[in-house]
Write a protein that holds these residues in place. Structure first.
Motif, PDB file in Angstrom:
ATOM      1  N   MET A 126      31.188 -13.091 127.612  1.00 39.04           N
ATOM      2  CA  MET A 126      32.275 -13.550 128.471  1.00 39.04           C
ATOM      3  C   MET A 126      31.775 -13.838 129.882  1.00 39.04           C
ATOM      4  N   GLU A 127      30.900 -12.946 130.403  1.00 35.94           N
ATOM      5  CA  GLU A 127      30.362 -13.157 131.753  1.00 35.94           C
ATOM      6  C   GLU A 127      29.506 -14.415 131.822  1.00 35.94           C
ATOM      7  N   LYS A 128      28.839 -14.740 130.747  1.00 38.96           N
ATOM      8  CA  LYS A 128      28.013 -15.946 130.731  1.00 38.96           C
ATOM      9  C   LYS A 128      28.871 -17.206 130.686  1.00 38.96           C
ATOM     10  N   LYS A 129      29.980 -17.119 129.987  1.00 38.24           N
ATOM     11  CA  LYS A 129      30.810 -18.304 129.770  1.00 38.24           C
ATOM     12  C   LYS A 129      31.807 -18.546 130.901  1.00 38.24           C
ATOM     13  N   GLN A 130      32.402 -17.463 131.435  1.00 43.21           N
ATOM     14  CA  GLN A 130      33.511 -17.605 132.370  1.00 43.21           C
ATOM     15  C   GLN A 130      33.121 -17.162 133.778  1.00 43.21           C
ATOM     16  N   SER A 131      33.875 -17.661 134.756  1.00 41.21           N
ATOM     17  CA  SER A 131      33.665 -17.247 136.140  1.00 41.21           C
ATOM     18  C   SER A 131      34.290 -15.882 136.372  1.00 41.21           C
ATOM     19  N   LYS A 132      33.879 -15.244 137.459  1.00 37.39           N
ATOM     20  CA  LYS A 132      34.449 -13.951 137.816  1.00 37.39           C
ATOM     21  C   LYS A 132      35.948 -14.076 138.096  1.00 37.39           C
ATOM     22  N   ASP A 133      36.349 -15.141 138.781  1.00 38.09           N
ATOM     23  CA  ASP A 133      37.773 -15.326 139.069  1.00 38.09           C
ATOM     24  C   ASP A 133      38.574 -15.477 137.786  1.00 38.09           C
ATOM     25  N   TRP A 134      38.029 -16.201 136.814  1.00 39.67           N
ATOM     26  CA  TRP A 134      38.737 -16.364 135.531  1.00 39.67           C
ATOM     27  C   TRP A 134      38.931 -15.016 134.864  1.00 39.67           C
ATOM     28  N   ILE A 135      37.881 -14.201 134.850  1.00 42.90           N
ATOM     29  CA  ILE A 135      37.955 -12.882 134.202  1.00 42.90           C
ATOM     30  C   ILE A 135      38.968 -12.003 134.912  1.00 42.90           C
ATOM     31  N   LEU A 136      38.933 -11.991 136.245  1.00 42.47           N
ATOM     32  CA  LEU A 136      39.875 -11.157 136.994  1.00 42.47           C
ATOM     33  C   LEU A 136      41.309 -11.628 136.777  1.00 42.47           C
ATOM     34  N   GLU A 137      41.530 -12.932 136.813  1.00 42.25           N
ATOM     35  CA  GLU A 137      42.872 -13.477 136.567  1.00 42.25           C
ATOM     36  C   GLU A 137      43.360 -13.103 135.175  1.00 42.25           C
ATOM     37  N   ARG A 138      42.503 -13.273 134.191  1.00 40.94           N
ATOM     38  CA  ARG A 138      42.866 -12.942 132.808  1.00 40.94           C
ATOM     39  C   ARG A 138      43.194 -11.456 132.683  1.00 40.94           C
ATOM     40  N   TYR A 139      42.409 -10.629 133.338  1.00 42.70           N
ATOM     41  CA  TYR A 139      42.633  -9.180 133.267  1.00 42.70           C
ATOM     42  C   TYR A 139      43.978  -8.806 133.877  1.00 42.70           C
ATOM     43  N   LEU A 140      44.271  -9.332 135.055  1.00 43.13           N
ATOM     44  CA  LEU A 140      45.522  -9.000 135.726  1.00 43.13           C
ATOM     45  C   LEU A 140      46.738  -9.478 134.936  1.00 43.13           C
ATOM     46  N   ASN A 141      46.566 -10.502 134.121  1.00 44.48           N
ATOM     47  CA  ASN A 141      47.660 -10.991 133.283  1.00 44.48           C
ATOM     48  C   ASN A 141      47.712 -10.320 131.920  1.00 44.48           C
ATOM     49  N   THR A 142      46.657  -9.580 131.570  1.00 43.58           N
ATOM     50  CA  THR A 142      46.575  -8.949 130.250  1.00 43.58           C
ATOM     51  C   THR A 142      46.966  -7.485 130.275  1.00 43.58           C
ATOM     52  N   VAL A 143      46.557  -6.763 131.300  1.00 43.75           N
ATOM     53  CA  VAL A 143      46.615  -5.302 131.307  1.00 43.75           C
ATOM     54  C   VAL A 143      48.054  -4.784 131.211  1.00 43.75           C
ATOM     55  N   TYR A 144      48.202  -3.629 130.599  1.00 47.82           N
ATOM     56  CA  TYR A 144      49.512  -2.994 130.394  1.00 47.82           C
ATOM     57  C   TYR A 144      49.846  -2.107 131.585  1.00 47.82           C
ATOM     58  N   PHE A 145      51.058  -2.260 132.118  1.00 49.87           N
ATOM     59  CA  PHE A 145      51.495  -1.483 133.276  1.00 49.87           C
ATOM     60  C   PHE A 145      52.609  -0.496 132.939  1.00 49.87           C
ATOM     61  N   GLY A 146      52.833  -0.254 131.651  1.00 47.34           N
ATOM     62  CA  GLY A 146      53.862   0.707 131.262  1.00 47.34           C
ATOM     63  C   GLY A 146      55.248   0.085 131.195  1.00 47.34           C
ATOM     64  N   ALA A 147      56.190   0.857 130.643  1.00 43.10           N
ATOM     65  CA  ALA A 147      57.598   0.446 130.542  1.00 43.10           C
ATOM     66  C   ALA A 147      57.754  -0.890 129.828  1.00 43.10           C
ATOM     67  N   GLY A 148      56.858  -1.169 128.867  1.00 41.37           N
ATOM     68  CA  GLY A 148      56.949  -2.391 128.093  1.00 41.37           C
ATOM     69  C   GLY A 148      56.551  -3.637 128.847  1.00 41.37           C
ATOM     70  N   THR A 149      55.826  -3.504 129.967  1.00 41.17           N
ATOM     71  CA  THR A 149      55.454  -4.657 130.776  1.00 41.17           C
ATOM     72  C   THR A 149      53.957  -4.917 130.697  1.00 41.17           C
ATOM     73  N   TYR A 150      53.626  -6.182 130.508  1.00 42.00           N
ATOM     74  CA  TYR A 150      52.234  -6.616 130.445  1.00 42.00           C
ATOM     75  C   TYR A 150      51.999  -7.642 131.548  1.00 42.00           C
ATOM     76  N   GLY A 151      50.895  -7.492 132.261  1.00 39.00           N
ATOM     77  CA  GLY A 151      50.569  -8.424 133.324  1.00 39.00           C
ATOM     78  C   GLY A 151      51.243  -8.063 134.625  1.00 39.00           C
ATOM     79  N   VAL A 152      50.590  -8.441 135.730  1.00 37.40           N
ATOM     80  CA  VAL A 152      51.036  -8.002 137.047  1.00 37.40           C
ATOM     81  C   VAL A 152      52.345  -8.657 137.470  1.00 37.40           C
ATOM     82  N   GLU A 153      52.613  -9.891 137.039  1.00 30.38           N
ATOM     83  CA  GLU A 153      53.858 -10.555 137.429  1.00 30.38           C
ATOM     84  C   GLU A 153      55.067  -9.820 136.856  1.00 30.38           C
ATOM     85  N   THR A 154      55.020  -9.499 135.588  1.00 30.70           N
ATOM     86  CA  THR A 154      56.138  -8.786 134.962  1.00 30.70           C
ATOM     87  C   THR A 154      56.269  -7.378 135.524  1.00 30.70           C
ATOM     88  N   ALA A 155      55.139  -6.718 135.818  1.00 34.28           N
ATOM     89  CA  ALA A 155      55.180  -5.375 136.405  1.00 34.28           C
ATOM     90  C   ALA A 155      55.822  -5.407 137.783  1.00 34.28           C
TER      91      ALA A 155
END
Length: 736
Positions: A185-214
């Protein structure tokens, strides 16, 4: 407050978990660089076998689109509902729409060297190991953000319990899998892409996924507007969303937030003074309910209709299950036709006349002529599963394929189809026909497209209202809803043509075409019988509003349309739903029907419901005295068609007689003008000022237009038969 001693990871456990990371990092170092790191064989690792295992893995992780919730909008763009699978409650946003403070807080506590290292961070792992052992618990993360993203992605892609267990299994093999994928993944994608994807993927509890929904869930804001306090709380949640849930464990959440703030200060991301000031504040939550589905929508049954409508759209997937998955994970924006002002008027009109717990159902459908746009749907029984409170999940307003209700008999509202057919065939509006108080009819007198008769033979028919003259014309027979008049008119039109006209106008009738019984004879539809004009077919309010909208649109029928377009998560329009319209009768025929039906409101049974602008309509009552299961009023202006219905039904929806029931606190005697028409009037009188004040086109070219005087024909001659007997001759019928 610190976590209870029993909940803290033991130092040996922390050491074991992070030790795995160190060992795996060393082993991977052998694989990647060929260097022999001394502790590569710790805990019995066989470096050669591990390397072979790594080489057999896929080189890249499939980076499929993140599942996210779909949003349903009204005609003005307001959100009326969201739908999602439990693991798809997210809204993906680009990095530039995420607060810089949120990004800094997350990196500080999870992976502060993210932009300096590759897929692995041995230095960070060792640092976290030392820090956590000293703290007696997990304070800092040991995995890089890239590694965490790989794990989250694998977990999201796992389809079975076994696959999910393998993703979370605490083994060296699993760590090796993640590391291999992380490097790719690090070879294929930029650091910004990985960070953006992570912030939109990670679970924040209470049935919410991604930082926008949290951000929306906990603070009622967007990811872009998160402040320092909010960012620190959310960043702290990532490590253990359940343990640090601020709604269930506020003290733990505060402690964890302060850990994040101190770490940010330690790394000089923020001054210590600012960290201390923020630590002195409370959580300051503004939690929002994350509604999934239609239950809490202000247009609940319209919302349900939209979803069922789209699930039937074969262009959205091969199977209904595929379409449903797309709706709940595709991040779609579904733009609909509902007007919330119209919807509110419909709801208030129905609720004001029929209570949820009454042994009756009130329902209303509102359709725009010329487009088929469904502007509002309402029923007296609210959505839900509590039968004692009158709730139901059955949608009584729409056809059965969209709501599971079989509908109710529409009564004399079906007379309009016979009326329109007669006018289309050239019958003058002032033609007179016999309208006795009672009559004996013969089934053989009703032409029925060659279908096999039911065997009614001879049958009696009577009127709820008697004719003053014993004869009526198309104006007076319709305005007074004389059954015997319409049975005689149906002799002239036959049954087949009005039946087919009703179908072409949107009424979902049983089609017998091509169907034969065991003897090889064509079978007649159960609705295509001499009683067709009396409305024996089970229909929904939406079907009838759609049908009568055809008259309002001067003979142009438009399919009911709840959706205007679908867009994907990036805003690209996937599909538009244009109006689907067909001219099914001449404009002059529709104009003539409108002229006749105006009399039902102007001086007829529904005169109490007159509006500030021209309106026409027809009442409908089914069954005999004491047995009426449903009553109707379907009325319209040139720009809005509305069908109102009240049907007797027990808590299970089984039809029962209306007469004698207590509805809205009053014991009733069933009639379309007395029960259904007031619902229509209550809704239309609220919205008619917002509708264009248009006039119906006067049918000046239609014979007999405007002549409501009734000519009484002479008794038929014995040899007249057929058409002559029924109408007294075309010349005499016009009274000229």
């Amino acid at each position: 407050m610190s976590r209870p001693k029993s909940e803290r990871p033991r130092p040996t456990t922390v050491l074991s978990h992070l030790g795995v990371m160190v060992v795996v990092a060393a082993v991977l170092g052998v694989v990647v660089s060929g260097l022999a790191i001394p502790f590569a064989g710790v805990l019995g690792f066989a470096t050669r076998n591990t390397a072979e295992t790594m080489d057999n893995l896929p080189k890249e992780l499939d980076e499929v689109a993140l599942p996210q919730k779909s949003t349903i909008l009204d005609s003005d763009g307001n959100v009326i509902a969201t739908v999602f699978k439990p693991d798809a409650n997210r809204t993906v946003v680009p990095l530039e729409r995420i607060s810089p403070m949120m990004i800094k807080a997350l990196l500080a506590i999870e992976d502060y060297r993210f932009y300096q290292h590759g897929a692995l961070d041995l230095k960070g792992t060792l640092r976290a190991l030392a820090t956590n052992v000293g703290a007696g618990g997990v304070v800092q993360g040991g995995s890089t953000i890239t590694q965490q993203l790989v794990k989250q992605t694998l977990l999201a892609q796992a389809k079975t319990k076994e696959e999910k267990a393998a993703v979370t299994d605490d083994t060296y093999a699993r760590k090796l899998n993640e590391l291999r994928y992380a490097i790719a993944m690090e070879k294929k994608q930029s650091k910004d892409w990985i960070l953006e994807r992570y912030l939109n993927t990670v679970y924040f509890g209470a049935g919410t996924y991604g930082v926008e929904t949290a951000a929306q869930r906990y603070f009622g804001t967007s990811a872009k507007k998160l402040n320092l306090n909010q960012s620190a709380i959310l960043a702290g949640l990532v490590q253990n969303p359940s343990a640090f849930d601020p709604t269930n464990h506020p003290e733990r959440a505060l402690t964890r937030r302060d850990v994040v703030l101190d770490r940010m200060a330690q790394l000089s991301v923020i001054p210590q003074k600012r960290a201390d000031k923020t630590k002195a504040s409370k959580l300051q939550l503004r939690t929002q309910t994350m509604n999934n589905g239609c239950l809490a929508s202000e247009a609940a049954f319209f919302c349900s209709y939209v979803l069922e409508y789209l699930k039937k759209d074969e262009s959205l997937g091969r199977t209904e299950a595929e379409r449903w998955r797309l709706l709940r994970t595709g991040g779609l924006t579904i733009r609909t036709t509902v007007d919330l002002k119209v919807q509110a008027a419909a709801d208030k009109a129905v609720e004001g006349r029929v209570r949820a717990t009454d042994q009756a159902i009130g329902a209303l459908a509102m359709v725009e002529p010329g487009t088929g746009a469904v502007r509002g749907l309402a029923q007296s029984r609210p959505m839900g599963g509590d039968k004692e409170r009158g709730q139901t999940y059955l949608n009584y307003v729409v056809p059965s394929q969209y709501g599971d209700s079989n509908g109710f008999q529409a009564g004399s509202t079906f007379k309009a189809f016979v009326l329109a057919t007669a006018i289309e065939e050239g019958t003058p509006l002032d033609e007179t026909l016999p309208a006795p108080a009672t009559a004996i009819m013969q089934e053989e007198d009703y032409e029925n497209c060659g279908g096999e008769p039911y065997g009614y033979g001879e049958f009696p028919i009577g009127n709820s209202v008697s004719s003053n003259t014993g004869s009526e014309n198309l104006y007076t027979g319709t305005r007074n809803s004389i059954n015997t008049f319409f049975l005689n008119l149906e002799k002239e039109t036959g049954i087949c043509k009005p039946y087919e006209l009703a179908k072409s106008m949107g009424v979902d009738l049983t089609s017998p075409e091509g169907q034969k019984n065991k003897d090889g004879n064509f079978v007649v539809s159960p609705e295509r019988v001499p009683f067709f004009t009396l409305g024996v077919a089970d229909v929904s309010p939406l079907e009838m509003a759609e049908a009568y909208a055809t008259f309002a649109a001067r003979g142009e029928h438009c399919d009911s349309q709840p959706v205007t377009s679908l867009s994907d998560a990036n805003g690209k329009v996937l599909k538009k739903y244009p109006a689907r319209c067909t001219q099914v009768m001449s404009k002059t025929t529709a104009d003539a029907v409108n002229d006749v039906l105006e009399g039902v409101i102007n001086g007829g049974f529904a005169s109490a419901q007159a509006l500030d602008q021209p309106a026409a309509g027809k009442t409908g009552t089914t069954g005999g005295s004491g047995k009426s299961p449903s009553v109707w009023f379907v009325g319209y202006t040139p720009n809005m068609a509305t069908a109102a219905m009240v049907a007797g039904a027990n808590e299970f929806g089984t039809p029962i007689g209306l007469d004698g029931l207590t509805i809205n606190g009053v014991q009733v005697s069933a009639s379309g003008s007395g029960l259904a028409a007031p619902i229509w009037g209550d809704a239309m009188k609220v919205i008619d000022d917002d509708l264009p004040n248009e006039q119906f086109v006067y049918p000046s070219s239609v014979p007999g237009a405007g002549n409501e005087s009734v000519y009484v024909p002479p008794p038929p001659s014995p040899s007249g038969g057929g058409r002559g007997d029924g109408r007294g001759g075309r010349g005499g019928g016009r009274g000229r």
